[in-house]
Design an enzyme around this catalytic site. Structure first.
Site, PDB file in Angstrom:
ATOM      1  N   ASP A   4      29.158  45.886  48.315  1.00  0.00           N
ATOM      2  CA  ASP A   4      29.590  45.738  49.705  1.00  0.00           C
ATOM      3  C   ASP A   4      28.860  46.784  50.540  1.00  0.00           C
ATOM      4  OD1 ASP A   4      31.358  43.844  48.689  1.00  0.00           O
ATOM      5  OD2 ASP A   4      32.947  45.319  48.430  1.00  0.00           O
ATOM      6  N   ASP A  10      42.211  36.484  49.783  1.00  0.00           N
ATOM      7  CA  ASP A  10      42.335  37.943  49.772  1.00  0.00           C
ATOM      8  C   ASP A  10      43.809  38.288  49.920  1.00  0.00           C
ATOM      9  OD1 ASP A  10      39.582  37.970  49.692  1.00  0.00           O
ATOM     10  OD2 ASP A  10      39.347  38.385  51.821  1.00  0.00           O
TER      11      ASP A  10
END
Length: 229
Positions: free
Chosen positions: A132, A7
């Site tokens: 998500d 990330d």
């Protein structure tokens, strides 16, 4: 199957708790390719692009290309991909799959118009839609905004536009408190598409349990902290 995640935020690889609090940062991002070389897949997520605070475009591109060529990874790339042109550009990098998150929704509804445009440019099999979820509802814009939609209720409508779903439990993301297997089983029952599970995963037993219900596991914090047991 365990899939390590890189990330990106501010040119570094980071791990965040609940997508907000930075727990750790790795400056030698390319060193992670060597660290993860035993894995078949790699996730690359541009967090700055996802949140809308900038991007790590050149870095993401180079990681994707080196990961493919030098380490033979299959690479999934996501973060801030909001147009068909952008999806097509990343496909040209050689990304095996492209993750579409926030752009899959518009004004609280499925953005079918954009998803149709994307799948005219990139085959649906190469698209992964990220669902998500926090407190049961889908979140977008880097997990900053919640929608009145539940993932299990929209999966069937999204199936024509993708080859898989990436389902992150934001409530447990970065916490290493264990995977919410009950929630993942509910998602598994809602679609026949492949699902990549993420959020809170900390043991190989959980990864095995996810595999038994037909899911791969995307793991961040437990891998970075060498806590995976």
């Amino acid at each position: 199957m365990l899939i390590p995640c890189i990330d990106l935020q501010g040119g570094q690889a980071v791990q965040l708790v609940h997508g907000r609090k930075r727990e750790l940062a790795v400056a030698d991002v390319f060193g992670l390719l060597d660290r993860f070389k035993s894995y078949a897949w790699l996730h690359l997520i541009d967090l700055d692009a996802a949140i809308g605070t900038g991007d790590n475009n050149a870095l993401t591109r180079e990681l994707c290309m080196q990961g493919r060529k030098r380490y033979k990874f299959k690479v999934r790339v996501g973060g801030g991909i909001r147009t068909a042109a952008r999806a097509r550009e990343i496909a040209k990098w050689g990304a095996e799959q492209i993750i579409i998150g926030s752009a899959a929704f518009d004004k609280g509804k499925i953005n079918a118009r954009l998803l149709k445009q994307i799948t005219k440019n990139v085959a649906p099999a190469r698209i992964v839609i990220a669902l998500d979820t926090a407190k049961g509802c889908i979140t977008v814009n880097g997990w900053r905004r919640k929608l009145a939609l539940r993932p299990e209720n929209v999966m069937s409508q999204l199936e024509p536009f993708c080859g898989a779903f990436l389902c992150t439990d934001v409530d447990r993301e970065g916490t290493m408190t264990g995977a919410n297997l009950e929630w993942f089983r509910k998602l598994r029952a809602a679609t026949a598409h492949p699902i990549i599970a993420a959020g809170g995963i900390k043991t190989r037993r959980e990864i095995d349990a996810l595999e038994k219900i037909g899911m791969d596991a995307a793991v961040g914090m437990a891998v970075y902290k060498n806590r995976l047991r």
